[in-house]
Enzyme design. Structure first.
Site, PDB file in Angstrom:
ATOM      1  N   ARG A  17      21.476  36.009  36.918  1.00  0.00           N
ATOM      2  CA  ARG A  17      20.430  37.012  36.677  1.00  0.00           C
ATOM      3  C   ARG A  17      19.976  37.037  35.214  1.00  0.00           C
ATOM      4  NH1 ARG A  17      22.419  42.545  38.887  1.00  0.00           N
ATOM      5  NH2 ARG A  17      24.419  41.733  38.202  1.00  0.00           N
ATOM      6  N   LYS A  20      16.682  38.839  34.604  1.00  0.00           N
ATOM      7  CA  LYS A  20      16.801  40.308  34.652  1.00  0.00           C
ATOM      8  C   LYS A  20      17.185  40.854  33.276  1.00  0.00           C
ATOM      9  CE  LYS A  20      19.792  43.881  36.572  1.00  0.00           C
ATOM     10  NZ  LYS A  20      18.833  44.698  37.318  1.00  0.00           N
ATOM     11  N   GLY A 440      20.078  63.283  51.137  1.00  0.00           N
ATOM     12  CA  GLY A 440      21.449  62.780  51.211  1.00  0.00           C
ATOM     13  C   GLY A 440      22.099  62.523  49.876  1.00  0.00           C
ATOM     14  N   SER A 441      21.498  61.694  49.052  1.00  0.00           N
ATOM     15  CA  SER A 441      22.182  61.335  47.808  1.00  0.00           C
ATOM     16  C   SER A 441      21.782  62.265  46.676  1.00  0.00           C
ATOM     17  CB  SER A 441      21.859  59.891  47.436  1.00  0.00           C
ATOM     18  OG  SER A 441      20.469  59.720  47.307  1.00  0.00           O
ATOM     19  N   GLU A 492      26.871  61.655  48.611  1.00  0.00           N
ATOM     20  CA  GLU A 492      27.002  60.193  48.635  1.00  0.00           C
ATOM     21  C   GLU A 492      27.540  59.579  47.339  1.00  0.00           C
ATOM     22  OE1 GLU A 492      23.520  58.216  50.351  1.00  0.00           O
ATOM     23  OE2 GLU A 492      23.071  59.961  51.589  1.00  0.00           O
ATOM     24  N   GLU A 613       9.793  48.014  58.264  1.00  0.00           N
ATOM     25  CA  GLU A 613       9.616  46.713  57.609  1.00  0.00           C
ATOM     26  C   GLU A 613      10.158  45.550  58.433  1.00  0.00           C
ATOM     27  OE1 GLU A 613      11.623  48.040  54.053  1.00  0.00           O
ATOM     28  OE2 GLU A 613      13.099  46.464  54.323  1.00  0.00           O
ATOM     29  N   GLU A 673       8.088  60.422  54.131  1.00  0.00           N
ATOM     30  CA  GLU A 673       7.452  60.471  52.820  1.00  0.00           C
ATOM     31  C   GLU A 673       5.993  60.880  52.992  1.00  0.00           C
ATOM     32  OE1 GLU A 673       8.227  57.042  50.277  1.00  0.00           O
ATOM     33  OE2 GLU A 673       6.109  57.052  49.800  1.00  0.00           O
ATOM     34  N   HIS A 702      10.144  59.619  43.242  1.00  0.00           N
ATOM     35  CA  HIS A 702      10.114  58.336  42.524  1.00  0.00           C
ATOM     36  C   HIS A 702       9.731  58.511  41.056  1.00  0.00           C
ATOM     37  CE1 HIS A 702       9.531  57.583  46.828  1.00  0.00           C
ATOM     38  NE2 HIS A 702      10.368  56.603  46.611  1.00  0.00           N
TER      39      HIS A 702
HETATM   40  N1  GLN Z   1      20.534  59.113  52.652  1.00  0.00           N
HETATM   41  C1  GLN Z   1      19.943  58.171  51.764  1.00  0.00           C
HETATM   42  C2  GLN Z   1      19.820  58.765  50.373  1.00  0.00           C
HETATM   43  O1  GLN Z   1      19.545  59.893  50.244  1.00  0.00           O
HETATM   44  C3  GLN Z   1      18.593  57.766  52.243  1.00  0.00           C
HETATM   45  C4  GLN Z   1      17.906  56.862  51.294  1.00  0.00           C
HETATM   46  C5  GLN Z   1      16.866  55.998  51.933  1.00  0.00           C
HETATM   47  O2  GLN Z   1      16.567  56.144  53.098  1.00  0.00           O
HETATM   48  N2  GLN Z   1      16.322  55.087  51.180  1.00  0.00           N
HETATM   49  O3  GLN Z   1      19.963  58.081  49.384  1.00  0.00           O
END
Ligand code: GLN
Ligand code: ZN
Length: 766
Positions: A17, A20, A440-441, A492, A613, A673, A702
């Site tokens: 990398r 990077k 979640g996270s 998480e 995707e 989203e 984001h």
């Molecule tokens: N549960 C995951 C988080 O909150 C979902 C993230 C995702 O779907 N990209 O990070």
């Protein structure tokens, strides 16, 4: 007849990398531009030298990019949106990176422009590589802005490497472009003129062949695209310079005759994704059309069975000269298997990364030119690995086969329809109107990452690491209670990545140490390798959930990654259909779902961030994919009783063309989203009469910006115009792991306040 070998592109990021780090140091202002350019030149030289030493006859140049090859093409053509303020024909590296990443007010940029947004980024066909979407506006003037591709050709030549320069084809570039108030194809002639200039410079510089990538040829072509291709390839070819038109990621199918008749000197086809097109191609291809056969998988990491390839190739090579190549650029696979020392040696012998794939091509070439005997040992080794893979108990687990065979239709059905479940769940959960939650996270702070790394290196023992994670989780729970959220998450903190975390606990997955693949710019991913039948030896998330729930009376959501997302973000088996692998993962997730329920968990979120995707490139294949994808999701989710609320989360905003499938997932709550699109996409959900609950993201996670209460109330009021109040949840757009706590806390406080405002005004109206 002679066989030669080509590569269509080599990984740019470097075996370790290097790119990077060079980029990120430069962006951070730690190193001057000269250092970045020197590192990039070093990587190009190393790639040429490496491929040359491996015996590649047709070396690519111009395949290297500092960020993205589509952006390179846009810059070459001077397609630079006005907001970047570049002078015509003079957009340099500053503009290039501004388009790639945006600018913040203080970093470079003009003083009076506080900040510039980046160009839009999206997925490159069905890969996990992201390109920068070209933008065109009415009246825009395109001019040749640079001749990087010519310079790269000369650079290679000066080092003694004769190369075949690579250009992204004009029709593909136009097809990827977004026109604002204009049809990108209006620019066709202008673009062709500029390609003509580039080609003549390449010709003058001494190039004999140029590779032109037109992956658009494997998609459903519109009449306009067809006409543009005809026009382009009637115009572009020149006497002294031959064009190798390359197609990949799928078969040419109904475009095969059309492609083979274009007046170019050569055509490359993907025989990994579409082996069956070989016969049709041989029939359709004029004798003087140089054929390049993509026989080695450029998208996956499996070693090939060389003898069976030779069985197919020998009759062809007896008839005509051929070029053998990977199916597509090697950009999509890691560089070198030699850097992996922790892989199980059995699994390792089934694998080939970029370097090993070129070695395979060299063996095939020699076998075809000099006879199989000339490479007898290499062929024997290849056959032995293939034979062993077919029967290895590491891969084939009869228990898993039996379990899949025993799947019954009722296993994909919730016990009662949503209309019944919703009442039972309301009773069980007792949530207010407009319930608030997160995805979640929570922030993966430097501290969290450091602790994980130190634990990985053995500097922190398991007990200490566990204690650290408990503390983080406990703090997160307490803070969520204080903030007044209605449904909590554990945060998480113990997860490195939403797929890897599960893969590491499932059997059938292997993990690499250095097998990085470029995702976008300097970002790389290290996809797990799904090599064998999948099963779940033990619960994966129950302990953490139970700990989090023990700290609060509010419900804590169980948090899982769904089967389709685990599949789509891994290198998967090529010895069985994707759908078969997905079904095995679905059963493993199902086990986890029912264990969570048994532990007392009342709401379980199964993330399917990557469901969309996985859509195939051709429309006609969409439904089959969606059917098995939804089926697998339902299989993972349907083992629970009516009182257990199943959530899912999807990280995107394009649903309209797949809404029936989203509905068919039969979830109780979906979070999506929407903040950036002003809730527009809810129109589709409303028109479709989407029955169950939706959490339309009320702010964009984001960006670091903290949203106001008013804007979130306003967004929810927009949502109310499309959906019933009883259907709506209030949550951010996505997980918060990339944010900082001092952004998350005020944002969530404001979000909770927004939900209260909504409740009050709903109460007042009632
Ligand atoms: N549960 C995951 C988080 O909150 C979902 C993230 C995702 O779907 N990209 O990070
Ligand atoms: Zn998301």
């Amino acid at each position: 007849m002679t066989v030669t070998i080509a590569t269509l592109g080599f990984p740019r990021i470097g075996p370790r990398r290097e790119l990077k780090y060079a980029l990120e140091n430069y962006w951070a202002g730690k190193t001057p531009q000269a250092d970045l350019l020197e590192a990039a030149a070093g990587l190009r030289t190393a790639a040429w030298a490496r491929q040359n030493a491996l015996g590649v006859d047709w070396l690519p140049s111009g395949d290297f990019s500092l960020y993205d090859h589509v952006l390179d093409t846009s810059l070459m053509l001077g397609a630079v949106p006005q907001r970047y303020g570049a002078e015509e024909g003079a957009a340099g590296l500053g503009t290039y990176f501004a388009m790639a990443r945006g600018t913040t007010g203080d970093a470079g940029g003009c003083a009076h422009h506080s900040s510039l947004t980046a160009c839009e980024m999206t997925k490159w066909y069905d890969t996990n590589y992201h390109y920068m979407v070209p933008e065109l506006v009415a009246g825009q003037k395109l001019t040749l802005n640079n001749m990087k591709v010519v310079e790269d050709y000369r650079e290679a030549k000066a080092q003694g490497f004769e190369t075949r320069p690579v250009l992204l084809g004009p029709v593909t570039w136009l097809s990827l472009a977004k026109g604002r108030g204009v049809d990108p194809f209006d620019f066709l002639d202008e673009v062709l003129g500029l390609y003509g200039v580039i080609l003549s410079h390449l010709e003058q510089a001494g190039a004999q062949w140029v590779q032109i990538d037109e992956p658009v040829l494997v998609t459903d072509l519109t009449e306009q695209q067809r006409r543009a291709l005809t026009r382009a390839y009637a115009k572009l070819p020149r006497k002294g310079l031959k064009l190798m038109l390359t197609t990949y990621f799928c078969g040419l199918d109904s475009n095969l005759g059309f492609a083979a008749a274009l007046p170019v000197a050569g055509l490359h086809v993907d025989l990994v994704r579409a082996p069956e097109q070989l016969d049709a191609l041989l029939k359709a291809a004029p004798k003087n059309l140089c054929l390049s056969l993509g026989v080695i998988d450029g998208r996956n990491i499996w070693r090939s069975d060389l003898e069976s390839l030779l069985d197919r190739l020998e009759p062809v090579a007896a008839e005509r000269d051929i070029i053998l190549a990977p199916s597509c650029s090697l950009l999509h696979v890691p560089v070198d298997l030699a850097l992996e020392n922790k892989l199980d040696p059995q699994v390792r012998q089934w694998i080939a990364f970029a370097v090993q794939k070129i070695e395979e091509l060299a063996i095939l070439k020699r076998a075809l030119n000099e006879g199989r005997d000339s490479v007898a040992d290499a062929l024997a080794a290849s056959s032995a690995a293939a034979a062993q893979r077919k029967v290895s108990p590491l891969i084939h687990n009869p228990d898993v086969t039996a379990r899949v065979a025993a799947i019954t239709p009722d296993m994909r059905e919730r016990r009662s329809p949503y209309g019944v479940r919703v009442a039972v769940q309301a009773d069980a959960l007792k949530l207010p109107a407009f319930p608030t939650t997160t995805i979640g996270s929570f922030p993966q702070t430097g501290e969290v990452r450091r602790a994980r790394a130190e634990h990985g290196r053995g500097n922190i023992d398991a007990a200490a690491y566990e204690a650290f994670l408990r503390e983080e989780t406990g703090r997160a729970i307490r803070w969520q209670e204080e903030a007044g959220l209605d449904m909590l998450v554990h945060g998480e903190f113990e997860r490195n990545d939403m797929v890897q975390y599960f893969g590491e606990q499932l059997s059938g997955f292997a993990f690499t140490s250095n097998a990085w693949v470029q995702s976008y710019g300097s970002r790389c991913v290290r996809p797990p390798i799904l090599y064998g039948d999948v099963s779940r030896p033990a619960p994966m998330t129950v302990t953490w959930w139970r700990y989090a729930q023990s700290l609060t009376d509010k419900p804590v959501k169980g948090m899982l990654t769904g089967p389709v997302t685990i599949l789509n973000w891994s290198f998967v088996r090529d010895d069985q259909p994707r759908e078969a692998s997905c079904r095995q993962i679905a059963l493993a997730i199902r086990d986890e779902v029912t264990d969570l329920e048994a532990a007392g968990c009342k709401a379980i979120q199964i993330d399917e961030a990557a469901l969309r995707e996985g859509l195939p490139l051709k429309r006609r294949d969409w439904q089959a994919y969606l059917d098995w994808a939804v089926d697998c999701f339902r299989l993972s989710a349907s083992g629970v009783g009516d009182a257990t609320q199943i959530h899912t989360h999807m990280c995107y905003s394009e649903f309209n063309d797949i809404l029936p499938s989203i509905g068919a997932m039969d979830t109780d709550v979906i979070s999506i989203e929407t903040a950036r699109s002003q809730m527009e996409l809810l129109e589709g959900f409303a028109a479709y009469r989407y029955p169950s609950a939706i959490g339309p993201g009320v702010y964009d996670i984001h960006a670091p910006r903290v949203p106001t209460v008013e804007e979130m109330v306003r967004l929810m009021e927009l949502a109310r115009q499309h959906l019933g109040a009883e259907q709506l949840w209030v949550n951010p757009d996505c997980g918060l792991k990339t944010r900082k706590w001092d952004e998350v806390k005020p944002a969530i406080d404001a979000m909770v306040a927004a939900a209260r405002t909504l409740r009050e005004s709903a109460g007042a109206a009632a």
